[in-house]
Scaffold this active site. Structure first.
Site, PDB file in Angstrom:
ATOM      1  N   HIS A  22       0.760  -1.248  -0.083  1.00  0.00           N
ATOM      2  CA  HIS A  22       0.185  -0.015   0.075  1.00  0.00           C
ATOM      3  C   HIS A  22       0.771   1.320   0.179  1.00  0.00           C
ATOM      4  O   HIS A  22       2.179   1.244   0.489  1.00  0.00           O
ATOM      5  CB  HIS A  22      -1.007   0.075   1.364  1.00  0.00           C
ATOM      6  CG  HIS A  22      -1.920   0.911   0.814  1.00  0.00           C
ATOM      7  ND1 HIS A  22      -1.994   2.254   1.449  1.00  0.00           N
ATOM      8  CD2 HIS A  22      -3.075   0.914   0.385  1.00  0.00           C
ATOM      9  CE1 HIS A  22      -3.019   3.088   1.100  1.00  0.00           C
ATOM     10  NE2 HIS A  22      -3.705   2.106   0.679  1.00  0.00           N
ATOM     11  N   GLU A  39      -7.779  -5.126  -1.302  1.00  0.00           N
ATOM     12  CA  GLU A  39      -8.191  -6.026  -2.260  1.00  0.00           C
ATOM     13  C   GLU A  39      -8.053  -7.450  -2.104  1.00  0.00           C
ATOM     14  O   GLU A  39      -8.805  -8.005  -2.742  1.00  0.00           O
ATOM     15  CB  GLU A  39      -7.410  -5.591  -3.647  1.00  0.00           C
ATOM     16  CG  GLU A  39      -7.213  -4.042  -3.755  1.00  0.00           C
ATOM     17  CD  GLU A  39      -8.548  -3.488  -4.661  1.00  0.00           C
ATOM     18  OE1 GLU A  39      -9.513  -3.969  -4.450  1.00  0.00           O
ATOM     19  OE2 GLU A  39      -8.266  -2.549  -5.622  1.00  0.00           O
TER      20      GLU A  39
HETATM   21  N1  ACO Z   1       4.447  -7.178  -5.105  1.00  0.00           N
HETATM   22  C1  ACO Z   1       5.801  -6.833  -5.413  1.00  0.00           C
HETATM   23  N2  ACO Z   1       6.495  -5.926  -5.155  1.00  0.00           N
HETATM   24  C2  ACO Z   1       5.893  -4.897  -4.652  1.00  0.00           C
HETATM   25  C3  ACO Z   1       4.556  -4.796  -4.396  1.00  0.00           C
HETATM   26  C4  ACO Z   1       3.837  -5.899  -4.435  1.00  0.00           C
HETATM   27  N3  ACO Z   1       2.417  -6.158  -4.154  1.00  0.00           N
HETATM   28  N4  ACO Z   1       4.198  -3.695  -3.614  1.00  0.00           N
HETATM   29  C5  ACO Z   1       5.074  -2.787  -3.718  1.00  0.00           C
HETATM   30  N5  ACO Z   1       6.220  -3.395  -4.277  1.00  0.00           N
HETATM   31  C6  ACO Z   1       7.658  -3.181  -4.532  1.00  0.00           C
HETATM   32  C7  ACO Z   1       7.532  -1.847  -5.420  1.00  0.00           C
HETATM   33  O1  ACO Z   1       7.781  -2.102  -6.774  1.00  0.00           O
HETATM   34  C8  ACO Z   1       8.719  -0.874  -4.867  1.00  0.00           C
HETATM   35  O2  ACO Z   1       9.929  -1.639  -5.095  1.00  0.00           O
HETATM   36  P1  ACO Z   1      11.202  -0.720  -5.833  1.00  0.00           P
HETATM   37  O3  ACO Z   1      11.655   0.115  -4.527  1.00  0.00           O
HETATM   38  O4  ACO Z   1      12.132  -1.805  -6.383  1.00  0.00           O
HETATM   39  O5  ACO Z   1      10.802   0.107  -6.786  1.00  0.00           O
HETATM   40  C9  ACO Z   1       8.740  -1.489  -3.305  1.00  0.00           C
HETATM   41  O6  ACO Z   1       8.040  -2.609  -3.225  1.00  0.00           O
HETATM   42  C10 ACO Z   1       8.252  -0.387  -2.330  1.00  0.00           C
HETATM   43  O7  ACO Z   1       6.861  -0.013  -2.813  1.00  0.00           O
HETATM   44  P2  ACO Z   1       5.953   0.815  -1.804  1.00  0.00           P
HETATM   45  O8  ACO Z   1       6.415   2.230  -1.896  1.00  0.00           O
HETATM   46  O9  ACO Z   1       5.868  -0.010  -0.598  1.00  0.00           O
HETATM   47  O10 ACO Z   1       4.581   0.934  -2.669  1.00  0.00           O
HETATM   48  P3  ACO Z   1       4.025   2.045  -3.712  1.00  0.00           P
HETATM   49  O11 ACO Z   1       3.521   3.227  -2.969  1.00  0.00           O
HETATM   50  O12 ACO Z   1       5.087   2.244  -4.706  1.00  0.00           O
HETATM   51  O13 ACO Z   1       2.910   0.996  -4.442  1.00  0.00           O
HETATM   52  C11 ACO Z   1       1.168  -0.086  -4.477  1.00  0.00           C
HETATM   53  C12 ACO Z   1       1.965   0.899  -3.717  1.00  0.00           C
HETATM   54  C13 ACO Z   1       0.721   0.524  -6.065  1.00  0.00           C
HETATM   55  C14 ACO Z   1      -0.319  -0.370  -3.855  1.00  0.00           C
HETATM   56  C15 ACO Z   1       1.811  -1.394  -4.755  1.00  0.00           C
HETATM   57  O14 ACO Z   1       2.052  -1.890  -3.422  1.00  0.00           O
HETATM   58  C16 ACO Z   1       1.251  -2.426  -5.493  1.00  0.00           C
HETATM   59  O15 ACO Z   1       1.439  -2.503  -6.907  1.00  0.00           O
HETATM   60  N6  ACO Z   1       0.506  -3.453  -5.160  1.00  0.00           N
HETATM   61  C17 ACO Z   1       0.028  -4.383  -6.033  1.00  0.00           C
HETATM   62  C18 ACO Z   1      -1.325  -3.924  -6.682  1.00  0.00           C
HETATM   63  C19 ACO Z   1      -2.368  -3.715  -5.528  1.00  0.00           C
HETATM   64  O16 ACO Z   1      -2.839  -4.600  -4.762  1.00  0.00           O
HETATM   65  N7  ACO Z   1      -3.234  -2.835  -5.951  1.00  0.00           N
HETATM   66  C20 ACO Z   1      -4.334  -2.301  -4.784  1.00  0.00           C
HETATM   67  C21 ACO Z   1      -3.970  -1.229  -3.875  1.00  0.00           C
HETATM   68  S1  ACO Z   1      -5.104  -0.904  -2.751  1.00  0.00           S
HETATM   69  C22 ACO Z   1      -5.799   0.222  -3.473  1.00  0.00           C
HETATM   70  O17 ACO Z   1      -5.696   1.157  -4.361  1.00  0.00           O
HETATM   71  C23 ACO Z   1      -7.579   0.260  -3.212  1.00  0.00           C
END
Ligand code: ACO
Length: 388
Positions: free
Chosen positions: A277, A330
């Site tokens: 998130h 989700e």
């Molecule tokens: N799976 C794998 N890697 C992940 C995931 C995940 N679910 N979530 C974050 N990461 C990675 C990012 O790619 C990032 O990697 P990097 O530093 O090498 O670029 C790292 O972890 C840190 O990410 P965060 O700063 O914690 O998360 P960010 O704010 O960038 O993204 C997001 C948040 C878009 C929700 C992300 O966690 C994601 O893509 N999750 C999967 C999709 C999802 O479940 N979406 C629904 C969100 S809830 C909503 O909107 C209602």
């Protein structure tokens, strides 16, 4: 003028003041206008919470009755708009109910005479918002049913919003357990800070455009898989884990299978849908609530999901010990909706049924502030050439 460099994605930048609610990422806590949202989901009805978003306070019993009667009346969509929904829904092509809804809603400014926010008083804006929110479940049900060659349902007056939504989407009146589960989901997902769709709605509202334009923009932002478009993908991931484990896999085995699956997905550079998130740095309180709802409803998928959640969180924590990621709203949303009989293509639309109430509250708040939202960008292209 010195520009302030904001973090990528505007993370950790506060761009407005709001009384609508707050998300405290470090605490794993969020509230609606002072009331902890999971508490409302456990104890309240959707209409009571909807009233809170419209009026900024909880209703007295008589006010709630009047509001409930009003939204039940407003969910009946005028015939010309319903005909448009049927046309859009039945048009051949890739059928995506949320995209169809966006197309239909873009016509409401004309069909229902909704004028630019800039030209309306507060009462008119509020009325437009209530009307749009009340019509959304009916319209979504209509486009979905049209895509399957079915006529729209006629709203039944005795159903509340959750029951109406399940009826509009499936054509069946759901039982009380399923209706209450979906109502809890709807309450828990009305609002959640300045996420991408809410911010989009507010940017459009800040220009003085009409309410449907702001809601259409929000739906566009919302439909992406990194935002509202993940619950069906999260359930697809659970299916992939079950397929990998085979039919004989028990819920207890699911953890080991999920661990191997999650490691493979991460090695392939893929995101694990339903995890992580942008704001929460600890457990997402919405997924805690929905786990409770899913396990109350019961079933194999819920049992498997609990084990998968544990395993995937372990794998994500091992991959990034500095940045643990947990199940987001989700992950269990798909489990709950599936158990309540909603088809996968209606998962994200279900989210929109509640979130539209949050978007309209944000549009109303933004419309009171007569400043346009207009940030700047830092140019990093080639230097200016004067001899083009
Ligand atoms: N799976 C794998 N890697 C992940 C995931 C995940 N679910 N979530 C974050 N990461 C990675 C990012 O790619 C990032 O990697 P990097 O530093 O090498 O670029 C790292 O972890 C840190 O990410 P965060 O700063 O914690 O998360 P960010 O704010 O960038 O993204 C997001 C948040 C878009 C929700 C992300 O966690 C994601 O893509 N999750 C999967 C999709 C999802 O479940 N979406 C629904 C969100 S809830 C909503 O909107 C209602």
């Amino acid at each position: 003028m010195t520009l302030i460099d904001a973090a990528p994605g505007l993370a950790d930048v506060s761009v407005a003041e709001t009384t609508i609610g707050d998300v405290r990422g470090d605490e794993g806590f969020y509230h609606y206008n002072r009331y902890p949202a999971p508490d409302l989901a456990r104890s309240s009805t959707f209409e009571r919470v909807w009233f809170l978003f419209v009026h900024g306070r909880l209703p007295e019993p008589a006010e709630l009755d009047a509001f409930t009667a009003r939204v039940r009346a407003e969910r009946v969509v005028p015939q010309d708009l319903l005909a448009l929904a049927r046309t859009i829904g039945s048009t051949p092509g890739a059928h995506r109910p949320l995209v169809d809804l966006r197309t239909v809603l873009s016509a409401t400014a004309q069909y229902l005479g909704m004028r630019p926010l800039w030209d309306c008083d507060e009462d008119t804006r509020r009325d437009d918002g209530i009307r749009l929110c009340a019509m959304v479940p009916t319209l979504l049900g209509a486009v979905h049913r049209a895509a399957h060659g079915l006529d729209p349902i006629s709203p039944r007056d005795e159903l509340d919003t959750a029951g109406h939504w399940l009826y509009a989407a499936t054509g069946e009146v759901a039982g009380p357990d399923e209706t209450r589960a979906i109502e809890q989901y709807l309450i828990a997902t009305v609002e959640h800070g300045f996420n991408a769709s809410t911010f989009t709605a507010r940017v459009i509202a800040s220009t003085g455009a009409d309410m449907p334009s702001a809601i259409c923009g929000a739906i566009g932002a919302f439909s992406g898989p990194l935002h509202g478009g993940a619950p069906d993908r999260a359930l697809d991931a659970l299916d992939a884990i079950v397929a990998r484990g085979g039919q004989a896999m028990t819920a207890a085995d699911a953890g080991d299978v999920a661990r191997a699956w999650a490691r493979d997905e991460l090695s392939a550079g893929r995101r694990l849908m339903g995890f992580g998130h942008a704001v929460y740095r600890t457990r997402d309180p919405r997924s805690e609530l929905l786990r409770e709802v899913a396990t109350r409803l019961g079933g194999r998928t819920a049992d498997v999901a609990v084990e998968v959640e544990r395993a995937v969180v372990d794998v994500l924590s091992a991959a990034r010990p500095d940045r643990p990621r947990y199940a987001n709203v989700e992950f269990y949303a798909g489990v709950v909706m599936d158990r309540c009989g909603l088809p996968r293509e209606m998962f994200t639309p279900t989210f929109a049924v509640s979130r539209v109430v949050g978007w309209t509250a944000n549009v109303l708040e933004q419309a009171r502030d007569r400043h346009i939202i207009r940030p700047r960008a830092t140019y990093v292209g080639p230097p200016v050439e004067t001899s083009a």
